[in-house]
Design a protein around this motif. Structure first.
Motif, short mmCIF file in Angstrom:
data_model
loop_
_atom_site.label_atom_id
_atom_site.label_comp_id
_atom_site.label_asym_id
_atom_site.label_seq_id
_atom_site.Cartn_x
_atom_site.Cartn_y
_atom_site.Cartn_z
N GLY A 133 -10.21 -0.49 -1.70
CA GLY A 133 -10.52 -1.13 0.16
C GLY A 133 -10.11 0.35 0.86
N ILE A 142 0.81 -1.15 -0.02
CA ILE A 142 -0.17 -0.37 0.19
C ILE A 142 0.93 1.36 0.22
CG2 ILE A 142 -1.74 1.08 1.06
CD1 ILE A 142 -2.71 -1.42 2.47
N GLN A 151 -2.46 4.23 -2.25
CA GLN A 151 -3.24 5.29 -1.26
C GLN A 151 -3.58 6.70 -1.54
OE1 GLN A 151 -2.83 6.62 3.31
NE2 GLN A 151 -3.45 5.37 3.35
N ARG A 154 -8.88 2.38 4.60
CA ARG A 154 -8.40 2.04 5.73
C ARG A 154 -9.06 2.89 6.69
NH1 ARG A 154 -2.70 4.61 7.20
NH2 ARG A 154 -1.42 3.11 8.87
N GLU A 180 -6.15 2.41 -1.71
CA GLU A 180 -7.20 2.28 -0.33
C GLU A 180 -7.46 3.75 -0.77
OE1 GLU A 180 -5.59 -0.19 2.73
OE2 GLU A 180 -4.71 2.10 3.15
#
Length: 371
Positions: free
Chosen positions: A242, A71, A116, A244, A190
């Protein structure tokens, strides 16, 4: 939804008790991963002034391609999303070209990498941004801390309160950036929803005192995170998306409030409805909070415990609490982290003085085990 499909792995060489469960070959969404180890996102402040990943970034990430999933560092989706100096972007053609060099290098070594996406929100200073404007935030209240700028440490100014149109525009910026990330060869993205950045600012009661559809009750404070995730997953596919979160991270002036546990449970249920590729939790609060979120989540679950001792590596996968374990500083200092773990070899110590900014030192020169 099945969290992950896997084939039992082999730790290889002399197996070390407690870690062999990490070396399953795993299918995560459309991607086949060589193990259950994840490189956590870490800001390194080595991008070019225009936000293009620096010349050494491809080497840095490809050195660590032995982990199942990389990531990347926080990457701003727009000019407004930048907070710190020399952090990378993913919204111009130059950014895409720079990230292509990174993803190609990782793929050449058999690795998988997701970018990310992070909007800094109020964690910003005009001197650090291309347009020289204050940061955007849910409400016009600053974090009460300083930030490094080209002229040294300065206090973060009061951010501009986002209008409804601006909130929706940022959702669109995330969507556009996700499309750019896939164009750059990333295996997914992400969404950064924690540690003081914009999505986290919408979740906090001390950083969001709006009374419209984006603030107040926990359902409305969580709405921005859900809308970003919905937009990104619709653009590139839920299986490549995804997110976080960092429940319990009351940092940079953010107080999640007495309803924090209910807030995160509501948010995770809403996100679970989107069938995202994975949920990545950075543990700051109690274990009971993590376990509750794990029960509510039907997909793949990544857990990062900052400061986890070596003897605990593999324990969350072995117990079934997580499908993957993420590591930050250990991977930063050990480009062959997975091999050292397999063989029980000692770890290099991380040099904190070289974490942020600079060149090769403390970035691509950490020693590897001899062949």
């Amino acid at each position: 939804m099945t969290a992950v499909d896997f084939e039992p792995g082999d730790a290889g060489g002399e197996q070390v008790p407690g870690v062999d469960c990490l070396f399953d070959k795993v299918k995560l969404g459309p991607n086949r991963l060589s193990n259950r180890l994840v490189m956590a996102p870490m800001t390194r402040n080595r991008a070019e002034p225009d936000g293009t990943p620096g010349a050494l970034a491809a080497e840095y990430y490809s050195q660590r391609a032995g982990l199942g999933l990389i990531i990347t560092e926080s990457t701003q989706p727009s000019e407004n999303g930048q907070g710190y100096m020399t952090t990378p972007g993913i919204y111009t053609d130059a950014h895409v070209a720079g990230w292509c060099r990174v993803t190609d290098a990782v793929h050449d070594r058999g690795g998988r990498i997701v970018i990310q996406l992070a909007h800094a929100g109020r964690m910003s200073h005009p001197d650090n941004t291309p347009h020289g404007r204050p940061g955007l935030a849910p409400s016009p209240v600053g974090p009460g801390t300083g930030i490094f700028t080209p002229s040294g440490m300065q206090p973060i100014p009061t951010p501009l309160e986002m209008s409804d149109d601006q909130v929706r525009a940022v959702v669109e910026e995330f969507r556009h950036a996700a499309r750019r990330a896939i164009k750059a060869g990333a295996d997914g993205v992400e969404i950064h929803g924690g540690t003081g950045y914009l999505i986290h600012q919408f979740l906090g009661v001390s950083s969001n005192y709006r009374t419209d559809d984006w603030g107040g009750a926990i359902e409305r404070r969580a709405r921005f995170a859900v809308e970003v995730a919905r937009s990104v997953s619709a653009e590139i596919g839920a299986e490549r998306t995804g997110i976080r979160l960092s429940p319990g991270a009351n940092i940079f002036g953010i107080d999640e409030g007495v309803e924090a546990e209910a807030l995160y449970q509501h948010l995770v249920v809403e996100l679970d409805h989107l069938n995202l590729g994975y949920l990545h939790i950075t543990q700051f609060g109690e274990d009971a909070v993590v376990r509750a979120l794990r029960r509510l989540w039907g997909g793949a679950f990544i857990l990062n415990r900052p400061g986890r001792p070596r003897q605990a590596i593999g324990s969350d996968v072995e117990s079934g609490l997580a499908d993957f374990e993420a590591y930050g500083q250990l991977v930063l200092a050990n480009p062959d982290f997975e091999r050292r773990l397999r063989e029980g070899a000692p770890f290099n110590d991380a040099d904190r003085a070289t974490f942020y900014g600079g060149g090769a030192a403390g970035y691509v020169d950490y020693p590897r085990l001899p062949d």
